[in-house]
Design an enzyme around this catalytic site. Structure first.
Site, PDB file in Angstrom:
ATOM      1  N   LYS A 191       0.857  -1.186   0.000  1.00 19.52           N
ATOM      2  CA  LYS A 191       0.000   0.000   0.000  1.00 19.52           C
ATOM      3  C   LYS A 191       0.898   1.243   0.000  1.00 19.52           C
ATOM      4  O   LYS A 191       1.672   1.455   0.929  1.00 19.52           O
ATOM      5  CB  LYS A 191      -0.895   0.019   1.237  1.00 19.52           C
TER       6      LYS A 191
ATOM      7  N   ARG B 212      -9.712 -12.041   1.275  1.00 21.01           N
ATOM      8  CA  ARG B 212     -10.600 -13.057   0.684  1.00 21.01           C
ATOM      9  C   ARG B 212      -9.934 -14.433   0.663  1.00 21.01           C
ATOM     10  O   ARG B 212     -10.611 -15.456   0.688  1.00 21.01           O
ATOM     11  CB  ARG B 212     -11.017 -12.613  -0.720  1.00 21.01           C
TER      12      ARG B 212
END
Length: 585
Positions: free
Chosen positions: A366, A443
């Site tokens: 990020k 996920r």
């Protein structure tokens, strides 16, 4: 052997009195006691050196402590506040603050500028007309968010507060009333507080019950008073010791409702504390310890099972372990199980939470403005909601329902052992996933957690995750997204959310979007295009849920954190508890 240029920093480094090992990707620096005997060995399969000191071999990159920065949370007792429903007349009640919830319609005045509402009229009469006069001067109209605290002689209370409820009174408005009262109580350093409604006389007996519960849990009166001061060197303690709810009835049924609100609030506070804790304190191992403490506290109904890496390997949890591989803090797969007292369960449920105690993004790190890497301690907000619900349910003890609380806890970090873009991982149901973005890691952990939940024989699953920025873009910071192929389960959850006052919006499960998730070498990719990102993430999770199981996914990336207050919200706990109770017999 490595080339000499790599060894040179080791050979030329000065000896010192510390024996810590420091490691970076290309150059290795070491400082040792002068008397130590050091041997370095390098292996062809690894990227990091093994430091052997006096026969003890330690991988340098595994040296990580939960006490990084020497920070430990202070033990702070939660405020002990007694809630009571009383029939005491508002004029006669004695205490520090009498807070009256006022809707816009309650503020209507006659031609003489006197209140038409009977409760406000009675209070104003006791105060010699000063309440009506002061409300006009303060331009108080009962709009949501408005409040005014007045110190007027003539009542048993030292102060009277008018709190705006807006045009339509609802459970959400009553919860905001509790928060506003808590703020006023803290500001005035009040000990005793009473809450009443200007429109109480118009409510039915059933409405009074639900209203009193909403006020007590209200966003909550207890939560509004609570401040997480564990990481401050100095902090003020709350002075509030009692909250009386006036004019909404009394008796055992109402007292039971108030106790329920208190239990839920304790779960929300626990969830807030988990999210607020920094990642150098709340590691996956510490999260497992906190979950275990819940099971021990309510051992009559809760049990805990913590799976380590080897046990997860046996269950073939390749997706989860792939995410965890880079971190020096090992993963912990956490499973709490609630079994009701006094009889068998008729319904089996599972609550699954995303438990990334820190998310760097992995090799797709990020970066840049708006990446919010400094807030990635909150990436376990789903796990916090699940364990907050477990704590509340351990106290409430609903009958007839078995509940599995499941969290695949880990960190998403960067190292030579970490998952790379392009790697293929295999989930525990045998499906293969090409990882085209390591920052879509949640996920992957949820995939194995959902398979594990289905294998417990449950009938319904709710998973909660701070899963996508796309959902925040779509719904903003206050609303959670709901994704499910089951209309019946959606109705159950929205019915629960109506009671809890938490905001959700159902999103579509557009199957055609799955075309963008096809891999050329594996069963699927882990991300698709930028468009419809929250929907695609939900479609991914669907691949790991048994078709016979009703399943609902909550994307809570927005509402789990209050950016204005720079604090966790405890979002999701209250709705989960309500949903469990609706499935309880």
């Amino acid at each position: 052997w490595p080339p000499l240029w790599l060894l040179w920093p080791l050979l030329s480094a000065p000896l010192s009195s510390t024996s810590s090992c420091y490691c970076c990707s290309s150059v290795i620096h070491s400082k040792f006691r002068a008397s130590s005997v050091i041997r370095f060995s390098f292996v062809t399969k690894g990227v990091f050196p093994i430091c052997s000191r006096r026969g003890k071999v330690v991988m340098a990159h595994t040296i990580a402590k939960a006490t990084l920065g020497l920070t430990l949370p202070a033990k702070i007792d939660l405020p002990k506040i007694s809630f009571a429903a009383k029939g005491t007349d508002l004029v006669e009640w004695k205490g520090d603050i009498l807070a009256v919830g006022v809707a816009e319609k309650d503020m209507v005045k006659d031609e003489n500028s006197k209140f038409e509402n009977s409760i406000l009229k009675k209070l104003d009469s006791q105060l010699g007309g000063l309440l009506a006069e002061a409300s006009s001067e303060e331009d108080f109209t009962g709009k949501s968010g408005q409040s005014t605290i007045l110190r007027l002689p003539g009542l048993g209370s030292k102060r009277i507060g008018l709190i705006g409820l807006g045009a339509n009174s609802s459970s959400v408005a009553y919860k905001s009333l509790g928060e506003a009262v808590a703020a006023a109580a803290k500001s005035a350093q009040a000990n005793n507080v009473a809450i009443a409604l200007a429109s109480a006389e118009a409510l039915s007996a059933e409405s009074k019950l639900s209203t009193a519960t909403a006020i007590a849990s209200g966003r909550r009166t207890l939560l509004g008073i609570f401040e997480d001061n564990r990481f401050r060197s100095q902090s003020k303690k709350s002075t509030v010791t009692s909250v009386d709810i006036l004019g909404l009835g009394s008796g055992p049924e109402l007292e039971k409702k108030l106790k329920y609100a208190e239990d839920v609030s304790s779960g929300v506070i626990f969830g807030k504390e988990l999210v607020n804790a920094p990642a150098n304190v709340l590691t996956p191992g510490v999260l497992a310890e906190e979950a275990t403490k819940i099971a021990l506290a309510y051992s009559d109904v809760l049990s805990a099972k913590i799976l380590d890496v080897e046990q997860c390997k046996e269950l073939k949890m390749g997706a989860y372990l792939g995410v965890a591989a880079a971190s020096a803090n090992p993963p912990h797969f956490i499973h709490l199980c609630y079994k009701p007292p006094g009889g068998p369960a008729k319904t089996k449920l599972a609550l699954v939470g995303k438990g990334l105690t820190f998310d760097s993004g992995g090799y797709n790190i990020k970066t840049g403005p708006g990446c919010l890497i400094e807030l990635m301690k909150s990436d376990m907000g789903g796990a916090a909601a699940v364990f907050g619900a477990a704590k509340a349910i351990g106290q409430i003890k609903p009958p007839g329902v078995e509940i599995h609380f499941i969290v695949a806890a880990c960190e998403n970090m960067i190292s030579g052992t970490g998952m790379r873009p392009g790697d293929i991982v295999t989930a525990s149901n045998g499906k293969t996933i090409e990882v085209n973005n390591t920052d879509a890691e949640g996920r992957l952990t949820l995939a194995d957690a959902l398979v594990y939940a289905c294998n417990r024989g449950v009938e319904k699953i709710i998973d909660l995750a701070t899963l996508t920025g796309a959902c925040v873009v779509a719904l903003g910071p206050s609303v959670g997204g709901v994704f499910t192929p089951s209309d019946d389960l959606a109705k159950e959850v929205f019915s629960a959310a109506e009671v809890s006052g938490e905001k959700f919006w159902r999103m579509p499960m557009e199957d055609s979007y799955w075309e963008g998730m096809k891999s050329g070498v594996a069963d699927m990719l882990n991300t698709g295009g930028r468009q419809g990102g929250a929907i695609i993430a939900a479609l991914f999770l669907k691949q790991f849920v048994d078709e016979k199981v009703q399943w609902l996914h909550m994307d809570i990336a927005g509402p789990v954190w209050n950016d204005k207050k720079r604090n966790a919200t405890g979002f999701g706990v209250a709705t989960l508890v309500e949903w469990v109770l609706k499935n309880s017999s």
